[in-house]
Design an enzyme around this catalytic site. Structure first.
Site, PDB file in Angstrom:
ATOM      1  N   HIS A 186       0.852  -1.193   0.000  1.00  0.00           N
ATOM      2  CA  HIS A 186       0.000   0.000   0.000  1.00  0.00           C
ATOM      3  C   HIS A 186       0.881   1.234   0.000  1.00  0.00           C
ATOM      4  O   HIS A 186       1.838   1.321   0.781  1.00  0.00           O
ATOM      5  CB  HIS A 186      -0.901   0.006   1.239  1.00  0.00           C
ATOM      6  CG  HIS A 186      -1.739   1.235   1.369  1.00  0.00           C
ATOM      7  ND1 HIS A 186      -1.634   2.107   2.441  1.00  0.00           N
ATOM      8  CD2 HIS A 186      -2.686   1.763   0.558  1.00  0.00           C
ATOM      9  CE1 HIS A 186      -2.488   3.096   2.282  1.00  0.00           C
ATOM     10  NE2 HIS A 186      -3.146   2.917   1.160  1.00  0.00           N
ATOM     11  N   SER A 187       0.603   2.170  -0.906  1.00  0.00           N
ATOM     12  CA  SER A 187       1.296   3.450  -0.931  1.00  0.00           C
ATOM     13  C   SER A 187       2.812   3.262  -1.082  1.00  0.00           C
ATOM     14  O   SER A 187       3.256   2.589  -2.018  1.00  0.00           O
ATOM     15  CB  SER A 187       0.936   4.237   0.339  1.00  0.00           C
ATOM     16  OG  SER A 187       1.383   5.560   0.270  1.00  0.00           O
ATOM     17  N   LEU A 188       3.595   3.804  -0.164  1.00  0.00           N
ATOM     18  CA  LEU A 188       5.049   3.673  -0.251  1.00  0.00           C
ATOM     19  C   LEU A 188       5.480   2.214  -0.189  1.00  0.00           C
ATOM     20  O   LEU A 188       6.505   1.830  -0.778  1.00  0.00           O
ATOM     21  CB  LEU A 188       5.713   4.472   0.881  1.00  0.00           C
ATOM     22  CG  LEU A 188       7.244   4.489   0.895  1.00  0.00           C
ATOM     23  CD1 LEU A 188       7.809   5.149  -0.351  1.00  0.00           C
ATOM     24  CD2 LEU A 188       7.767   5.187   2.148  1.00  0.00           C
TER      25      LEU A 188
END
Length: 703
Positions: free
Chosen positions: A339-341
C-alpha cells in the site's frame, strides 16, 4: 400443558414429590472460551470461533492443560498456552492476551457488554445454581472475591450488585445498594457474536507491506488490524463468489500476513535526532510529520533506504520460513501486496531480484529464438521496400537477420546467388543507412545511457522516431542500496494506491519497455481509487501514444454503481442531443445554400434526405459503441509483458456520497482499500485463476 405450567396452576407439591422433576431440570452449562483484548486501557472480551473453542475445550478435557500445552487458534496466527491461559501472536509482536474458559457473565457498566467471571468464581456460581435448581431453593446470595454481591432469584433473574460501602473501622459490610446488573449463565444467553471460524486449508499466502507512518487507515489503526479486516472481507467474498468451489472442497482460503517496517526504521535512534532539531511550535503537527511524511524522505536516503529494504525482505523471508514450519503440507504459491510507499519498496525489491540460472538460460534461449525470428522478418520487410520480395526465401535459408544483412559484402551476396541489379540495390541501402547512423552518433547530445534496449551499432535501420522510443532501465534513479533476495518467487504483485509511476518518472524513466517484466514475478496489478491523491497509473508509461482509460473494477454485487450508470446515461444523452442538433443545422444550411438553384431542386431534396439519414445513423453508432465496443478494445490493448500481457491499471468505482466532492474524500480514497470488497475480490479472482478456479458467475466488465 407443560410441567412448569402445571406447577403454577396446581397447589405447591411436597418437596419430596417436586425433587425428582427439579433434578431433571438441571443441565450442566456449556463453556465457551474467550480472550481479553485491551484497547486504550479498556478491556474487551472476545469469543473464540466455535471450532477454536471446541479445540480448546477438548484439550482442556484431556487433562493435559496442566502441562504447557499449546493450541493453535485463529487460523494458526495465535497460539493459546493452556496452562498459562495466554493467547500469543505467532507472526508479529503483540501484547499477550488473557484467556478464560467462560460459563457465567455479568453486564458491564460502560458499554453494556457482558464480562465473564473468573473461572474459579464461575465454578462457585455453577455449584450454587445446581443446588438451587435441584432443591428448588432460590434467593441464594454469594459474595465474589471483590466483595460484590450476586443473588440468584430464579433461573431467569440473577443480579449482581457492586458494593457502595467498603470495610471501615466499624466493620461495614457490602450491601445490596447500587444499580443491579444482569447476570447470565452460558454464552447462548448473552447474544455474543461468535465467529464462524476459518477453513483449515490454506491455498495461497500473501504478504502485505504498509505505507508511510504507523497508522494505515482513517481510524489510525495498525497494519495488523487493517490486514485483519482485509482477511475477514476475503472470507466473506469466498463464501459469496466461490461457493461452488468451496462446496466441492476445491479451495480453502487465502492467508494474509502483515509486514511491518516502520517500527524497525524508527528504532534506529533517528527519532531522537529529529526531536533535537524539531521546532517547539505546532508540536502535534510536527510530530505527525516526523512520524509519517518523513518516511518518504527516509526511503530516498541511501542510509535509511538500506534499513527499509533489509527489514522488508528479511521480515518476508522470516514469515515465509515460519509459515512453512507451521504448515508443512502447504503447496500453494506466494504473492505480495503493498500500500502506498510499501508498493514502491516492493517494486524496487522485485526489479532487483535475480532469476534462477536455469530460468535465465531458458529465457535467453527464448529471447534468442524470438529475436532471430524477428530479425528474419525485418529482412523480409527491407526486401519488400526494395521490391526484391522474390529473394526472401534465399535470405531465410541462409538465416540472414538484419544485423547479418548489414555486415554483408558484395562477395557474400554474389555467393548467395543474388544478381547484379538486386545486389546494387541492397548495397546502396546498407551504405546509406550506415552513413545516417554515423551522423546520428556524432551529433551533440547523443548518449548511451538508455538502459533497456540501446540501439546497437549494427542497427542502422533505426530512425529518429526509434531513438525517441528508447527506454531507460526501470532501475534508473533508484537509491544506491544492496537489495536483498527473497526466498521465493512471488506469483502476483498487487499495488494499492501506489505512487510507483510518479517515482519512476521523477527518477528519469519516461517509458517502460513493453518487453520488460519483473525477473521473478509475472503478475502485476495497480489498483487505485479515482480520488486517491497518491495513486498514479503505470500503463501510459508503456503505451504513451495511446489514450485509454484504466480497467473499471466491477462491483462485487455484479453491476456498476447506480450513480455511475446515471452519469454515463446522461453523457450519452447529451452526445445524442448534440449530434441531432448539429445534423439539423447541417441540413438547414445545405437547403439554404441550394435554394438559389431551381434546376437542381430535386437533387437537393435527395441530398437532404441522405444527410438526414446520415445524421440519424450517426448518433446511433457513436454513443452505443462507446460503452461496449470501446471497452472491449480497451481490455485488448497491448500493455506489454509487465502483467503477462494483461491489463495493469484497475480503478475502483467511487461511492455515491464520494462523487459529491472529490476533495472531501481524497484522504479516505487513499485509505479505503482494506475494507474494499471490490479490491479483495480482484485479488482473490487473480490468485485462484492461477489455480484454474474461477468465480461462480463472471462479473460484468471483468477480464
Amino acid at each position: 400443558m407443560s410441567a412448569p405450567q402445571q406447577h403454577q396452576a396446581q397447589p405447591p407439591a411436597p418437596p419430596e414429590a417436586a425433587e425428582p422433576d427439579a433434578a431433571n431440570r438441571y443441565e450442566a452449562v456449556a463453556p465457551h472460551w474467550f480472550y481479553c483484548k485491551v484497547t486504550d486501557s479498556r478491556e474487551r472480551w472476545i469469543p473464540f470461533s466455535t471450532q477454536d473453542s471446541e479445540r480448546l475445550e477438548e484439550a482442556h478435557g484431556s487433562g493435559r492443560d496442566k502441562e504447557d500445552l499449546v493450541v493453535p487458534t485463529s487460523g494458526g496466527r495465535y497460539d493459546v498456552h493452556l496452562k498459562k491461559r495466554q493467547r500469543v501472536a505467532v507472526y508479529w509482536e503483540e501484547e499477550v492476551s488473557e484467556v478464560r474458559r467462560c460459563t457465567w457473565f455479568y453486564k458491564g457498566d460502560k458499554d453494556n457488554k457482558y464480562i465473564p467471571y473468573s473461572e474459579t468464581f464461575s465454578k462457585e456460581l455453577e455449584e450454587a445454581y445446581m443446588i438451587a435448581v435441584t432443591l428448588d431453593e432460590w434467593k441464594k446470595k454469594l459474595e465474589s472475591p471483590s466483595r460484590e454481591i450476586i443473588i440468584l432469584h430464579n433461573p431467569k433473574l440473577m443480579v449482581h450488585y457492586h458494593p457502595v460501602a467498603t470495610s471501615d473501622d466499624w466493620g461495614s459490610t457490602p450491601t445490596e445498594q447500587g444499580r443491579p446488573r444482569t447476570v447470565k449463565r452460558g454464552v447462548e444467553n448473552i447474544a455474543a457474536e461468535i465467529p464462524n471460524g476459518e477453513p483449515l486449508q490454506i491455498d495461497h499466502l500473501v504478504f502485505v507491506v504498509h505505507g508511510i507512518g504507523p497508522a494505515c487507515d482513517i481510524r489510525f489503526r495498525s497494519i495488523i488490524q487493517c490486514v485483519n479486516d482485509f482477511r475477514n472481507v476475503s472470507l466473506s467474498m469466498l463464501q459469496a463468489h466461490f461457493k461452488k468451489a468451496q462446496e466441492q472442497q476445491q479451495i480453502g482460503r487465502v492467508e494474509f500476513l502483515p509486514v511491518n517496517w516502520h517500527s524497525s526504521l524508527h528504532s534506529t535512534g533517528v527519532d531522537v535526532d529529529l526531536e533535537r532539531i524539531t521546532l517547539p511550535s505546532i508540536n502535534r503537527l510536527r510530530h505527525f510529520i516526523n512520524d509519517t511524511i518523513l518516511d518518504v524522505f527516509f526511503y530516498n536516503s541511501s542510509t535509511y533506504c538500506q534499513t527499509i529494504v533489509d527489514t522488508v525482505a528479511s521480515e518476508m523471508n522470516r514469515l515465509y520460513q515460519l509459515f512453512l514450519q507451521r504448515n508443512p503440507l502447504f503447496k500453494g504459491g506466494v504473492s505480495i501486496a503493498g500500500h502506498s510507499l510499501g508498493s514502491l519498496i516492493l517494486f524496487d525489491l522485485l526489479t532487483n531480484q535475480k532469476a534462477a540460472p536455469e530460468e535465465d538460460e531458458h529465457s535467453k534461449e527464448g529471447s534468442r529464438t524470438t529475436s532471430s525470428n524477428k530479425g528474419i522478418e525485418e529482412v523480409k520487410e527491407i526486401l519488400k521496400k526494395l521490391e526484391l520480395s522474390e529473394y526472401c526465401d534465399v535470405f531465410e535459408k541462409e538465416k540472414m537477420d538484419r544485423q547479418a544483412l548489414f555486415l554483408c559484402t558484395e562477395k557474400n551476396l554474389k555467393e548467395m546467388g543474388i544478381p547484379l541489379g538486386p545486389r546494387m540495390k541492397i548495397l546502396h541501402y546498407i551504405s546509406s543507412k550506415t552513413e545516417m547512423q554515423d551522423q546520428r552518433a556524432a551529433a551533440p547530445g547523443h548518449s548511451g545511457e538508455w538502459g533497456a534496449e540501446p540501439t546497437s551499432p549494427s542497427d542502422p535501420d533505426s530512425t529518429d522516431d526509434d531513438k525517441n522510443c528508447q527506454y531507460r532501465d526501470v532501475g534508473l534513479g533508484q537509491v544506491s542500496a544492496n537489495y536483498p533476495q527473497l526466498n521465493y518467487k512471488p506469483t502476483i504483485f498487487f499495488a494499492f494506491g501506489s505512487p510507483i509511476g510518479m517515482f519512476l518518472t521523477v527518477r528519469g524513466v519516461k517509458r517502460i519497455n513493453p518487453n520488460y517484466s519483473l525477473p521473478t514475478c509475472k503478475g502485476f496489478f495497480n489498483i487505485f481509487h479515482p480520488f486517491d491523491p497518491v495513486a498514479y497509473r503505470i500503463e501510459p508509461m508503456i503505451v504513451p501514444d495511446l489514450e485509454f482509460e484504466p480497467m473499471l473494477l466491477p462491483h462485487h454485487k455484479g453491476r456498476k454503481r447506480m450513480h455511475l450508470e446515471l452519469k454515463e446515461g446522461l453523457t450519452r444523452m447529451s452526445v445524442d442531443l448534440k449530434n441531432n442538433l448539429l445534423g439539423s443545422l447541417r441540413v438547414a444550411w445545405q437547403s439554404f445554400t441550394r435554394a438559389q438553384l431551381p434546376a437542381v431542386e430535386a437533387a437537393s431534396t435527395d441530398a437532404e434526405a441522405e444527410a438526414e439519414a446520415g445524421t440519424e445513423k450517426q448518433p446511433e453508432t457513436k454513443p452505443d459503441e462507446s460503452p461496449t465496443a470501446v471497452k472491449e478494445e480497451a481490455s485488448l490493448i497491448n500493455v506489454g509483458r509487465l502483467n503477462g500481457g494483461n491489463r495493469i491499471d484497475y480503478v475502483l468505482q467511487e461511492k455515491p456520497i464520494e462523487s459529491f466532492n472529490e476533495y472531501l474524500f481524497a484522504l479516505q480514497g487513499h485509505l479505503c482499500y482494506w475494507e474494499s470488497e471490490d479490491t479483495v475480490l480482484l485479488v482473490l479472482k487473480e490468485i485462484y485463476q492461477t489455480q484454474g478456479i474461477t468465480l461462480d458467475q463472471p462479473l460484468p466488465g471483468s477480464q
